[in-house]
Design a protein around this motif. Sequence first.
Motif, PDB file in Angstrom:
ATOM      1  N   LEU A  12      -1.637  -4.561   5.187  1.00 48.04           N
ATOM      2  CA  LEU A  12      -2.414  -3.858   4.031  1.00 48.04           C
ATOM      3  C   LEU A  12      -3.626  -3.624   4.511  1.00 48.04           C
ATOM      4  CD1 LEU A  12      -1.816  -6.654   1.502  1.00 48.04           C
ATOM      5  CD2 LEU A  12      -0.751  -4.360   1.344  1.00 48.04           C
ATOM      6  N   ASP A  40       0.791  -1.201   0.044  1.00 47.91           N
ATOM      7  CA  ASP A  40       0.062  -0.131   0.100  1.00 47.91           C
ATOM      8  C   ASP A  40       0.930   1.382   0.093  1.00 47.91           C
ATOM      9  OD1 ASP A  40       0.693  -0.623   2.524  1.00 47.91           O
ATOM     10  OD2 ASP A  40      -0.715   0.481   3.345  1.00 47.91           O
ATOM     11  N   GLU A  60      -2.503  -2.240  -4.700  1.00 45.91           N
ATOM     12  CA  GLU A  60      -2.215  -1.568  -3.196  1.00 45.91           C
ATOM     13  C   GLU A  60      -2.959  -2.309  -2.122  1.00 45.91           C
ATOM     14  OE1 GLU A  60      -3.033   2.521  -3.427  1.00 45.91           O
ATOM     15  OE2 GLU A  60      -2.600   2.619  -5.720  1.00 45.91           O
ATOM     16  N   THR A  61      -3.930  -3.325  -2.411  1.00 48.00           N
ATOM     17  CA  THR A  61      -4.578  -3.900  -1.188  1.00 48.00           C
ATOM     18  C   THR A  61      -4.447  -5.427  -1.677  1.00 48.00           C
ATOM     19  OG1 THR A  61      -6.733  -3.921  -2.659  1.00 48.00           O
ATOM     20  CG2 THR A  61      -6.314  -1.937  -1.121  1.00 48.00           C
TER      21      THR A  61
END
Length: 121
Positions: A50, A4, A27-28
């Motif tokens: 995350l 992230d 990002e996740t």
Amino acid sequence: MVDDSLPVRKSMEIHLGLLGMDIDFAETGEEALELVKTTVYDIIFLDVMLPGVDGYKVCKTIKSDKMSKNTPVVMLTGKGSRFDKLKGTMAGASVYLTKPVEPEKLAEVIKQFKLPETKSA
């Protein structure tokens, strides 16, 4: 590459790019799980912390899916305790690296899995 943190993703993009690897970013944990549904990766670099689903759960899910179960997962984290490493191993991680990761260590891990110069997430 799942992280992230933009600075971490940029750093990994540079280091993995220098090693000739194509990279997809998430990002996740949820984004990562969507990517592994449609793409078979040679290696997955996965942050532990995350938003939403954490890296341990993502790793377990990747390892329980028949399409991605043989993909090496390298856990990346700022947490380097024995307990954290054990938790990563129990989730199915192949390697557990503490951030910031040295470029030499990345090259060593990639060589360990004898990866062709192709896709990594």
